[in-house]
Design a protein around this motif. Structure first.
Motif, PDB file in Angstrom:
ATOM      1  N   SER A  11       0.868  -1.180   0.000  1.00 60.32           N
ATOM      2  CA  SER A  11       0.000   0.000   0.000  1.00 60.32           C
ATOM      3  C   SER A  11       0.901   1.226   0.000  1.00 60.32           C
ATOM      4  N   PRO A  12       0.483   2.304  -0.639  1.00 58.48           N
ATOM      5  CA  PRO A  12       1.342   3.494  -0.736  1.00 58.48           C
ATOM      6  C   PRO A  12       1.551   4.175   0.612  1.00 58.48           C
ATOM      7  N   ALA A  13       2.668   4.888   0.735  1.00 56.94           N
ATOM      8  CA  ALA A  13       2.977   5.606   1.966  1.00 56.94           C
ATOM      9  C   ALA A  13       1.883   6.619   2.302  1.00 56.94           C
ATOM     10  N   ALA A  14       1.207   7.134   1.279  1.00 58.35           N
ATOM     11  CA  ALA A  14       0.154   8.123   1.501  1.00 58.35           C
ATOM     12  C   ALA A  14      -1.016   7.563   2.294  1.00 58.35           C
ATOM     13  N   SER A  15      -1.101   6.230   2.374  1.00 60.37           N
ATOM     14  CA  SER A  15      -2.207   5.602   3.111  1.00 60.37           C
ATOM     15  C   SER A  15      -1.873   5.383   4.578  1.00 60.37           C
ATOM     16  N   LYS A  16      -0.696   5.853   5.011  1.00 63.90           N
ATOM     17  CA  LYS A  16      -0.265   5.622   6.396  1.00 63.90           C
ATOM     18  C   LYS A  16      -1.229   6.277   7.367  1.00 63.90           C
ATOM     19  N   GLY A  17      -1.605   5.517   8.397  1.00 64.90           N
ATOM     20  CA  GLY A  17      -2.552   6.015   9.380  1.00 64.90           C
ATOM     21  C   GLY A  17      -1.867   6.544  10.624  1.00 64.90           C
ATOM     22  N   ALA A  18      -2.670   6.850  11.629  1.00 62.21           N
ATOM     23  CA  ALA A  18      -2.146   7.404  12.877  1.00 62.21           C
ATOM     24  C   ALA A  18      -1.260   6.424  13.618  1.00 62.21           C
ATOM     25  N   ASP A  19      -1.433   5.126  13.340  1.00 61.30           N
ATOM     26  CA  ASP A  19      -0.608   4.108  14.000  1.00 61.30           C
ATOM     27  C   ASP A  19       0.761   3.946  13.351  1.00 61.30           C
ATOM     28  N   GLY A  20       1.005   4.699  12.258  1.00 61.85           N
ATOM     29  CA  GLY A  20       2.305   4.645  11.602  1.00 61.85           C
ATOM     30  C   GLY A  20       2.429   3.594  10.521  1.00 61.85           C
ATOM     31  N   PHE A  21       1.348   2.836  10.268  1.00 56.80           N
ATOM     32  CA  PHE A  21       1.390   1.781   9.262  1.00 56.80           C
ATOM     33  C   PHE A  21       0.551   2.162   8.049  1.00 56.80           C
ATOM     34  N   VAL A  22       1.001   1.708   6.880  1.00 55.71           N
ATOM     35  CA  VAL A  22       0.189   1.907   5.675  1.00 55.71           C
ATOM     36  C   VAL A  22      -1.041   1.017   5.773  1.00 55.71           C
ATOM     37  N   ALA A  23      -2.023   1.292   4.932  1.00 57.37           N
ATOM     38  CA  ALA A  23      -3.239   0.480   4.919  1.00 57.37           C
ATOM     39  C   ALA A  23      -2.887  -0.978   4.636  1.00 57.37           C
ATOM     40  N   ARG A  24      -3.599  -1.868   5.283  1.00 63.05           N
ATOM     41  CA  ARG A  24      -3.376  -3.289   5.037  1.00 63.05           C
ATOM     42  C   ARG A  24      -3.791  -3.613   3.606  1.00 63.05           C
ATOM     43  N   ALA A  25      -2.938  -4.310   2.881  1.00 66.07           N
ATOM     44  CA  ALA A  25      -3.091  -4.432   1.435  1.00 66.07           C
ATOM     45  C   ALA A  25      -3.684  -5.779   1.015  1.00 66.07           C
ATOM     46  N   ASP A  26      -4.216  -5.799  -0.202  1.00 66.64           N
ATOM     47  CA  ASP A  26      -4.716  -7.054  -0.777  1.00 66.64           C
ATOM     48  C   ASP A  26      -3.585  -7.940  -1.264  1.00 66.64           C
ATOM     49  N   TYR A  27      -2.392  -7.329  -1.453  1.00 66.73           N
ATOM     50  CA  TYR A  27      -1.245  -8.092  -1.939  1.00 66.73           C
ATOM     51  C   TYR A  27      -0.024  -7.833  -1.064  1.00 66.73           C
ATOM     52  N   LEU A  28       0.743  -8.898  -0.840  1.00 66.49           N
ATOM     53  CA  LEU A  28       1.947  -8.819  -0.020  1.00 66.49           C
ATOM     54  C   LEU A  28       3.181  -9.054  -0.878  1.00 66.49           C
ATOM     55  N   LEU A  29       4.242  -8.358  -0.543  1.00 70.13           N
ATOM     56  CA  LEU A  29       5.542  -8.567  -1.172  1.00 70.13           C
ATOM     57  C   LEU A  29       6.395  -9.415  -0.235  1.00 70.13           C
ATOM     58  N   PHE A  30       6.931 -10.504  -0.755  1.00 66.70           N
ATOM     59  CA  PHE A  30       7.827 -11.359   0.011  1.00 66.70           C
ATOM     60  C   PHE A  30       9.266 -11.088  -0.439  1.00 66.70           C
ATOM     61  N   PHE A  31      10.185 -10.989   0.524  1.00 67.58           N
ATOM     62  CA  PHE A  31      11.555 -10.626   0.193  1.00 67.58           C
ATOM     63  C   PHE A  31      12.519 -11.120   1.267  1.00 67.58           C
ATOM     64  N   ARG A  32      13.791 -11.153   0.906  1.00 64.42           N
ATOM     65  CA  ARG A  32      14.861 -11.466   1.845  1.00 64.42           C
ATOM     66  C   ARG A  32      15.868 -10.323   1.838  1.00 64.42           C
ATOM     67  N   VAL A  33      16.625 -10.191   2.922  1.00 62.77           N
ATOM     68  CA  VAL A  33      17.728  -9.235   2.945  1.00 62.77           C
ATOM     69  C   VAL A  33      18.948  -9.891   3.571  1.00 62.77           C
ATOM     70  N   ASP A  34      20.112  -9.383   3.187  1.00 64.17           N
ATOM     71  CA  ASP A  34      21.344  -9.701   3.906  1.00 64.17           C
ATOM     72  C   ASP A  34      22.016  -8.363   4.232  1.00 64.17           C
ATOM     73  N   ALA A  35      23.290  -8.365   4.489  1.00 66.19           N
ATOM     74  CA  ALA A  35      23.946  -7.136   4.935  1.00 66.19           C
ATOM     75  C   ALA A  35      23.890  -6.013   3.903  1.00 66.19           C
ATOM     76  N   THR A  36      23.844  -6.361   2.618  1.00 64.97           N
ATOM     77  CA  THR A  36      23.915  -5.320   1.576  1.00 64.97           C
ATOM     78  C   THR A  36      22.868  -5.458   0.480  1.00 64.97           C
ATOM     79  N   ASN A  37      22.122  -6.536   0.464  1.00 65.56           N
ATOM     80  CA  ASN A  37      21.204  -6.808  -0.643  1.00 65.56           C
ATOM     81  C   ASN A  37      19.783  -7.065  -0.168  1.00 65.56           C
TER      82      ASN A  37
END
Length: 285
Positions: free
Chosen positions: A111-137
């Motif tokens: 969900s876009p940052a513009a949808s962020k509410g008073a709780d600090g979170f963007v609107a809960r979305a119909d689609y999720l992004l799955f990802f991994r991170v390491d130290a640089t990637n």
């Protein structure tokens, strides 16, 4: 000089910002493990090099959600916080993210940052992004409907990672080398609740996607890191006792005035209360 005590005070102060409630059997080690797992869930703020899997590039939803996907990518590349896009349970100290602990995979709401509410979170979305991170990637795996069945035990996510970035996984054996029955989604969910670590059959091999969980449900990564920090602080105390006169310009009678005042990814900041000197020491390992 007691760097272990100083470190625990720093950990407690950090946990307090997340409203941590101590249990009677808590100690400096368990508190640090809780903090490490929390910080991992929140995704460290770094300038990541972003990689897209072949699957996400071919996913029509990536084009449909291009605007918000580009927004998230820019946040990752520029070192900004992506906390607003995460699950609302991400900063819950009692929560345990089985997907992250067992398979090393994060998820966020598209969900876009513009949808962020008073709780600090963007609107809960119909689609999720799955990802991994390491130290640089940052590795963007795929976009999946929030309502998809068995969303957080989908072995296809692991197989996608293995096809695109096999070095992220720990190989146990090549396919066919040992018998392995593919677990059902229900079995995966049940075993994960019991903090049972299981391998995954990918297209060509059997892998352990991440180090997995301890019986407590905390990640083995966090336990190993906490062990390493404890040993490192002991070694640092010893080195400073030996080299105090050279490093701080005072006789060793004053060594007790040293305090650990800050920890960083790269090392430790030590303050000498007797001389007023502050020195940075790189990690020893």
């Amino acid at each position: 000089m007691n760097f272990a005590r100083d470190h625990d005070e720093l950990v407690r102060a950090k946990l307090a910002t997340y409203h941590y409630v101590e249990e009677p059997d808590d100690n400096d080690f368990t508190r640090y493990v809780v903090l490490l797992d929390l910080l991992k869930r929140l995704v460290p703020r770094r300038r990541y090099k972003v990689h897209l899997s072949r699957e996400i590039q071919a996913n029509p939803k990536a084009r449909e959600l291009k605007s918000v996907l580009d927004e998230v990518i820019e946040q990752l590349r520029s070192g900004q916080s992506i906390a607003p896009y995460l699950s609302k349970a991400a900063n819950d100290l009692t929560a345990q993210d089985g997907l992250l602990v067992h398979w090393g995979i994060h998820h966020l709401h598209l969900s876009p940052a513009a949808s962020k509410g008073a709780d600090g979170f963007v609107a809960r979305a119909d689609y999720l992004l799955f990802f991994r991170v390491d130290a640089t990637n940052a590795y963007l795996i795929d976009i999946v409907p929030h309502k998809a069945s068995a969303l957080f035990v989908r072995e296809e996510l692991v197989r996608t990672v293995d096809r695109n970035w096999p070095a992220l996984h720990h190989e146990i054996a090549r396919s066919g080398a040992v018998p392995l029955r593919q677990l059902t989604d229900r079995e995966n969910k049940s075993l994960r609740k019991k903090s049972t670590n299981t391998p995954v059959q990918t297209d060509s091999r059997i892998v352990i996607p991440a180090f997995g969980a301890m019986s407590s449900g905390h990640s083995l990564d966090a336990v190993m890191a906490a062990d390493g920090t404890a040993l490192e602080l002991q070694r640092l105390e010893l080195l400073i006792r030996i080299n105090y006169a050279v490093w701080f310009g005072r006789t060793t009678d004053w060594v007790t005035a040293l305090r650990l005042i800050e920890t960083r990814d790269e090392g430790y900041v030590i303050s000498d209360g007797s001389s007023g000197k502050v020195r940075f020491f790189e990690r020893l390992a």
